[in-house]
Motif scaffolding. Structure first.
Motif, mmCIF file in Angstrom:
data_model
loop_
_atom_site.group_PDB
_atom_site.id
_atom_site.type_symbol
_atom_site.label_atom_id
_atom_site.label_comp_id
_atom_site.label_asym_id
_atom_site.label_seq_id
_atom_site.Cartn_x
_atom_site.Cartn_y
_atom_site.Cartn_z
ATOM 1 N N LEU A 1 88.716 16.457 75.684
ATOM 2 C CA LEU A 1 88.110 15.653 74.621
ATOM 3 C C LEU A 1 88.873 15.831 73.310
ATOM 4 O O LEU A 1 89.117 14.854 72.580
ATOM 5 C CB LEU A 1 86.648 16.048 74.438
ATOM 6 C CG LEU A 1 85.693 15.651 75.572
ATOM 7 C CD1 LEU A 1 84.336 16.313 75.382
ATOM 8 C CD2 LEU A 1 85.544 14.132 75.653
ATOM 9 N N LYS A 2 89.279 17.054 73.026
ATOM 10 C CA LYS A 2 90.018 17.322 71.785
ATOM 11 C C LYS A 2 91.383 16.651 71.807
ATOM 12 O O LYS A 2 91.800 16.019 70.824
ATOM 13 C CB LYS A 2 90.164 18.822 71.586
ATOM 14 C CG LYS A 2 90.873 19.200 70.287
ATOM 15 C CD LYS A 2 90.933 20.710 70.109
ATOM 16 C CE LYS A 2 91.627 21.076 68.795
ATOM 17 N NZ LYS A 2 91.685 22.552 68.603
ATOM 18 N N CYS B 1 91.094 12.900 71.453
ATOM 19 C CA CYS B 1 90.347 12.465 70.258
ATOM 20 C C CYS B 1 89.074 11.701 70.621
ATOM 21 O O CYS B 1 88.683 10.748 69.922
ATOM 22 C CB CYS B 1 91.227 11.610 69.351
ATOM 23 S SG CYS B 1 92.673 12.468 68.718
ATOM 24 N N CYS B 2 88.449 12.097 71.719
ATOM 25 C CA CYS B 2 87.188 11.485 72.132
ATOM 26 C C CYS B 2 86.040 12.409 71.740
ATOM 27 O O CYS B 2 86.147 13.628 71.860
ATOM 28 C CB CYS B 2 87.162 11.257 73.647
ATOM 29 S SG CYS B 2 88.365 10.043 74.233
ATOM 30 N N SER B 3 84.950 11.837 71.279
ATOM 31 C CA SER B 3 83.811 12.638 70.837
ATOM 32 C C SER B 3 82.782 12.844 71.936
ATOM 33 O O SER B 3 81.942 13.743 71.843
ATOM 34 C CB SER B 3 83.140 11.989 69.629
ATOM 35 O OG SER B 3 82.701 10.680 69.951
ATOM 36 N N ARG B 4 82.841 12.022 72.974
ATOM 37 C CA ARG B 4 81.892 12.166 74.075
ATOM 38 C C ARG B 4 82.551 11.741 75.384
ATOM 39 O O ARG B 4 83.595 11.074 75.391
ATOM 40 C CB ARG B 4 80.621 11.362 73.825
ATOM 41 C CG ARG B 4 80.876 9.875 73.596
ATOM 42 C CD ARG B 4 79.590 9.126 73.324
ATOM 43 N NE ARG B 4 78.948 9.599 72.107
ATOM 44 C CZ ARG B 4 79.214 9.083 70.909
ATOM 45 N NH1 ARG B 4 80.094 8.110 70.791
ATOM 46 N NH2 ARG B 4 78.608 9.542 69.845
ATOM 47 N N GLN B 5 81.915 12.114 76.483
ATOM 48 C CA GLN B 5 82.503 11.875 77.799
ATOM 49 C C GLN B 5 82.596 10.389 78.116
ATOM 50 O O GLN B 5 83.544 9.948 78.784
ATOM 51 C CB GLN B 5 81.688 12.597 78.873
ATOM 52 C CG GLN B 5 82.398 12.698 80.222
ATOM 53 C CD GLN B 5 81.682 13.637 81.169
ATOM 54 O OE1 GLN B 5 81.125 14.652 80.752
ATOM 55 N NE2 GLN B 5 81.688 13.317 82.446
ATOM 56 N N GLU C 1 83.342 7.970 76.090
ATOM 57 C CA GLU C 1 84.567 7.481 75.455
ATOM 58 C C GLU C 1 85.781 7.884 76.275
ATOM 59 O O GLU C 1 86.737 7.110 76.423
ATOM 60 C CB GLU C 1 84.687 8.038 74.037
ATOM 61 C CG GLU C 1 83.670 7.500 73.056
ATOM 62 C CD GLU C 1 83.859 8.100 71.670
ATOM 63 O OE1 GLU C 1 84.847 8.825 71.466
ATOM 64 O OE2 GLU C 1 83.009 7.848 70.798
#
Length: 227
Positions: A208-209, A212-216, A218
């Motif tokens: 995720l880091k 640059c995704c904030s949730r799964q 995305e």
């Protein structure tokens, strides 16, 4: 009809490497070799993403008239495949779907923003179409947009190496993401990969880091582009 020479644009030539070497000089010989390998690896990954037997690229105007195409377009986009080139025009066999594609193209052209759309194909397959308006690809008139068209199997498992190269993941992270894409939960991934749940969660956090995704959810949308 003009054919697109995509290989010519993507090839990593000697001049590019020479410039890179000069800009980093003095660089140890081992460093130059590593740079060369990295450049060729990136180019190979990009070419594999753009060019494979399930993918083609065509250029169209606002009415979906095909202006130029890759040499494999006629073979991939043939009658009976759901999406095809007929009489010089990109057509979908379902009139409603075809009209929807035209509307999506028009909406993409208006603000000049790329977009993606998924269209039904034959049983077990779907068409993933990425629309890039001319403002984003330095084309004059016509074509108005370039379409990257890929036929995808709904049960297809993404290659771990592809996820590594495109998303810049470690092998362990790519293996976890591959299982998540297949619909497995974190606990199921741990079982399948013989890892602890805590390790899988750690890999997921790193993925995720890096993406640059904030949730799964995305992350899954991003991964669908790679697939």
């Amino acid at each position: 009809m003009e054919m697109l020479d995509v290989f010519g644009d993507l090839a990593v030539g000697d001049d590019g490497l020479t410039i890179a070497q000069e800009s980093l000089a003095p660089m140890p010989a081992a460093g130059i070799v590593a740079l060369d390998d990295a450049m060729n690896s990136d180019a190979a990954a990009l070419i594999e993403y753009l060019l494979n037997e399930e993918t083609t690229v065509i250029a169209v105007d606002v009415d979906l008239n095909v202006r130029c195409q890759m040499s494999n377009a006629a073979t991939l986009l043939k009658e009976g495949a759901g999406l095809s080139i007929r009489d010089g025009q990109l057509m979908h066999q379902d009139p409603d779907v075809h009209q929807g594609l035209r509307s999506r193209l028009a909406k993409a052209l208006a603000p000049g923003m790329p977009c993606a759309v998924v269209l039904p194909g034959t049983w077990g397959h779907a068409w993933h179409v990425v629309i890039t308006p001319e403002a984003n690809i330095s084309f004059s008139t016509p074509p108005r947009a370039v379409l990257r068209i890929e036929r995808r199997h709904i049960f297809r498992r993404p290659e771990v190496e592809t996820l590594q190269n495109v998303l810049r993941l470690s092998q362990a992270e790519a293996r976890v993401l591959s299982e998540l894409i297949c619909g497995h939960s974190v606990i199921e991934c741990a079982t399948l990969l013989d890892l602890s749940v805590a390790t899988v969660r750690k890999h997921l956090a790193a993925i995720l880091k890096k993406t640059c995704c904030s949730r799964q959810s995305e992350l899954m949308r991003l991964a669908s582009i790679v697939m």
